[in-house]
Design an enzyme around this catalytic site. Structure first.
Site, mmCIF file in Angstrom:
data_model
loop_
_atom_site.group_PDB
_atom_site.id
_atom_site.type_symbol
_atom_site.label_atom_id
_atom_site.label_comp_id
_atom_site.label_asym_id
_atom_site.label_seq_id
_atom_site.Cartn_x
_atom_site.Cartn_y
_atom_site.Cartn_z
ATOM 1 N N ASP A 1 36.628 29.288 38.876
ATOM 2 C CA ASP A 1 37.838 30.108 38.821
ATOM 3 C C ASP A 1 38.869 29.644 39.845
ATOM 4 O OD1 ASP A 1 38.985 32.769 37.763
ATOM 5 O OD2 ASP A 1 39.163 33.023 39.929
ATOM 6 N N GLU B 1 39.105 25.688 36.333
ATOM 7 C CA GLU B 1 40.352 26.344 35.930
ATOM 8 C C GLU B 1 41.437 25.794 36.855
ATOM 9 O OE1 GLU B 1 42.665 30.586 35.443
ATOM 10 O OE2 GLU B 1 41.314 30.246 37.119
#
Ligand code: TEU
Ligand code: CA
Length: 537
Positions: free
Chosen positions: A205, A259
C-alpha cells in the site's frame, strides 16, 4: 495444490476482493471470510488466477481497514486467523493464488506502538517510531509544517503534551518512521508471517510514500519539488530490496506488487528493478479517457518503461479508491475519465457499460497481468446517491462532501434476488454497511448467469480464453495499421484484438473465428464502442 509456475505475476488475471463488501456469511451486514469461502465457486468459474484481499487485519476501521492495529490478527468482523488459513488452503486447492495487502506507510492509532508512543515522553525511543515534532508559533500551537493530508486538512495532529505527529492520511493513521531499524525488521517479519501461511504475494500500500525528508521541510503545494519531501524518495528502494530478499528466500518465490502512483514512468520503473518489486499497478492507464490516441500512447509508454527494467506491465480499470469505470466512461466528456473521483452528473450508464465491456477485452489482451475489481465483472456503476449519514469514507467527511469519497465503488455486491441485500447477506439481515440501490436486480450474479450476453458471461468467456490462449498474458504485441479512433494489435501468431472507439462501424479484417466480442456483432461489422478478439490467418 496450486500449480506454482514461477513468474505467475507476469501474466495472471488477479481479482481484488474488498472483504467488507464481497459476501456476508453471518448476517451482520459486513462482508467476511465465511462469505468469501462460500463464493469461491464464483471466482473459479470466472477464470481468475489469483485473489488480492484488501486488508483483513484487526482495525478500528477509521479508513476501512487501511488503519491496521495488528497485522497478525484478523479483524473479528471478518473472521479468525484459522479461517484465513482455511481460505488460503481452499483457494490453493482450486488453483487460485492469494495476495494480501500490507500497509507500510502507517498503522492505526490503536496499534501498540502508537499507544506506547503516546504514553511515552517527547524524545523517547517509542516516539521515534513515528514522526513526532514540536509545533511552530510562539507556543507551538501551529503544526510543524504545512503538509496537507491526502484525505483533506492538515497532515499533523497535536497530542496533549503539545507535540504533533504526522499523518499523510487520516489522523487515525500515524505515519511510521522508516529510518528506524525496528520498523524495518517488524515489516520483514510481517511478510514472513504471511508467506509462511502460504500467501503467494503482497500488495504494498502507498509504496512510494514511506520515506520522508527528516528535516520535514515546508514546500509550496502548488509545486512538486524534486526531491519531494515524502513522495518517491530514493530511500524507498532500500526498503523494497530488503523485502525482495525475504520474498526470494522461499523455495517458490513470492511476489511483491506495489501501489505506486507516480506521473513519471521512468521513476515508476525504478521500483520494478530486478531486486525490488515484481510488478506495480499501472494507474496511468486507469487515468486515460475513452480515447484511442491516449490509450495507445499510454500502452506504448507503459511497455517501454517496463521493458527497460525487464518487468511485466499490469492493466487496471478500477479499484476501491476510484469511481467505477462504467460511470467514468459514461460521462458526457470522457476526457474527464481521468478525474478518478468526482460527482458524475448526467452519466449515460448504458454507454459507459458498453465501453467498460470493450475496455475489459482490451486490457485482457494487452501484455502482462490484469486486475479485476470485484463487481466490475457485473458491470456495476458507481453508486452516487448514498445518503450523507450512511457515508463512511473519511475523505467525504474530511472534505465536507466536496470530494464524494470512495463509498460509491465499495457498495456490497448483488448476488441474487430483487431487493437489498441481494444475497450479499442471508435473508432477514440488516441493511448492509452501505445501502445498495433498489435498481440492481438485473445486475445480480444470478440474473446475469442466465443471460448469455451479460457482462458476467463476457468476463467468464474472456478470462477463460485468456488463461488458455498461449500468446495472451506476458509477451510481445504488434500494432496493426488501423483507421482513426480504432485500436488494432496482434499477440503473436493468429490472435488479433480490435477496439472501435470511433462512431462508425468497422468492417472486420479476414479471420477464421470470432473468439469473443464485447457486444453482439452483425454482418461482419464491429459497431462503435465495441471490441473483438479474432483468430486471424
Ligand atoms: O491509497 C493510497 C493513495 O494515496 C491513493 O489511493 C489515493 O491518493 C487516495 O485514495 C485518494 O485518491 C491506499 C489505499 O488504496 C487506500 O484505500 C487507503 O485509504 C490509503 O492507501 C491509505 O492506506
Ligand atoms: Ca459478516
Amino acid at each position: 495444490m496450486t500449480p506454482r509456475t514461477t513468474d505467475w505475476w507476469r501474466h495472471a488475471a488477479i481479482y481484488q476482493v474488498y472483504p467488507r463488501s464481497f459476501a456476508d456469511g453471518n448476517g451482520d451486514g459486513i462482508g467476511d471470510l465465511t462469505g468469501v469461502r462460500s463464493r469461491l465457486d464464483h471466482l473459479q468459474r470466472l477464470g481468475i488466477e489469483a485473489i488480492w484481499f484488501s486488508p483483513w487485519y484487526l482495525t478500528p476501521m477509521a479508513d476501512a481497514g487501511y488503519d491496521v492495529t495488528d497485522f497478525r490478527q484478523i479483524d473479528p468482523r471478518f473472521g479468525t486467523l484459522a479461517e484465513a488459513e482455511k481460505l488460503i488452503a481452499e483457494a490453493h486447492e482450486r488453483g487460485i493464488r492469494i495476495i494480501v495487502d500490507v500497509v507500510p506507510n502507517h498503522v492505526s492509532n490503536e496499534h501498540a506502538w502508537f499507544t506506547a508512543a503516546l504514553a511515552a515522553a517527547p524524545g523517547s525511543p517509542e516516539r521515534d517510531l513515528f514522526w513526532f515534532r514540536e509545533g511552530r508559533g510562539e507556543n507551538g500551537e501551529l503544526p510543524p509544517n504545512e503538509w496537507q493530508s491526502i484525505f483533506g486538512g492538515s497532515a499533523w495532529t497535536r497530542v496533549p503534551d503539545g507535540q504533533w505527529y504526522l499523518h499523510l492520511f487520516a489522523p487515525e493513521q500515524p505515519d511510521l518512521n522508516w529510518r528506524s531499524p525496528l520498523v524495518r525488521a517488524e515489516y520483514e517479519d510481517i511478510l514472513r508471517f504471511w508467506f509462511d501461511r502460504g500467501v503467494d504475494g503482497i500488495r504494498v500500500d502507498s509504496a512510494a510514500m514511506c520515506s520522508k525528508d527528516p528535516d520535514l521541510p515546508d514546500y509550496d503545494h502548488a509545486r512538486f519539488p524534486d526531491p519531494h519531501p515524502y513522495v518517491d524518495r530514493d530511500e524507498n528502494h532500500e526498503i523494497y530490496r530488503g523485502w525482495r530478499a525475504v520474498a526470494d528466500s522461499y523455495a517458490e518465490p513470492r511476489a511483491l506488487i506495489g501501489e505506486v502512483w507516480l506521473a513519471d514512468p521512468a521513476r515508476f520503473a525504478q521500483y520494478l528493478r530486478a531486486d525490488e518489486l515484481h510488478t506495480a499497478f499501472n494507474f496511468d492507464f486507469l487515468g486515460c479517457g475513452w480515447d484511442a490516441a491516449a490509450l495507445r500512447a499510454c500502452v506504448d509508454q507503459t511497455l517501454a518503461a517496463h521493458a527497460g527494467v525487464g518487468a511485466a506491465s499490469t492493466w487496471v480499470l478500477s479499484n476501491h479508491d476510484v469511481t467505477r469505470h462504467v460511470t467514468r466512461y459514461g460521462r458526457p466528456d470522457t476526457s474527464t475519465a481521468a478525474g478518478i473521483r468526482q460527482y458524475n452528473p448526467e452519466v449515460d450508464e448504458d454507454l459507459g457499460r458498453r465501453r467498460a465491456r470493450a475496455a475489459a477485452l482490451l486490457t485482457m489482451a494487452l501484455p502482462g497481468a490484469v486486475y479485476v475489481y470485484q463487481g466490475e465483472e457485473l458491470g456495476l456503476p458507481e453508486v452516487e446517491d448514498i445518503p450523507a449519514d450512511r457515508r463512511d469514507d473519511p475523505i467525504y467527511h474530511r472534505t465536507n462532501g466536496k470530494d464524494p469519497g470512495r463509498d460509491g465503488c465499495r457498495v456490497p455486491l448483488p448476488w441474487t434476488g430483487d431487493t437489498e441485500p441481494y444475497g450479499f447477506s442471508p435473508a432477514d439481515s440488516p441493511s448492509p454497511w452501505l445501502p445498495q440501490p433498489p435498481t440492481w436486480s438485473h445486475l445480480t450474479v444470478a440474473a446475469q448467469d442466465k443471460d448469455p450476453d451479460s457482462t458476467l458471461n463476457l468476463y467468464r468467456t474472456a478470462l477463460t480464453l485468456r488463461a488458455t490462449e498461449p500468446t495472451l498474458g506476458d509477451g510481445p504485441m504488434q500494432w496493426l495499421d488501423s483507421p482513426r479512433n480504432v485500436l488494432a494489435f496482434t499477440r503473436g501468431e493468429g490472435f488479433t484484438c480490435l477496439v472501435n472507439l470511433s462512431t462508425t462501424p468497422l468492417p472486420l479484417p479476414p479471420h477464421t473465428q470470432l473468439l469473443a466480442s464485447s457486444h453482439p456483432l452483425s454482418e461482419n461489422l464491429l459497431p462503435p464502442d465495441t471490441s473483438a478478439w479474432l483468430r486471424t490467418p
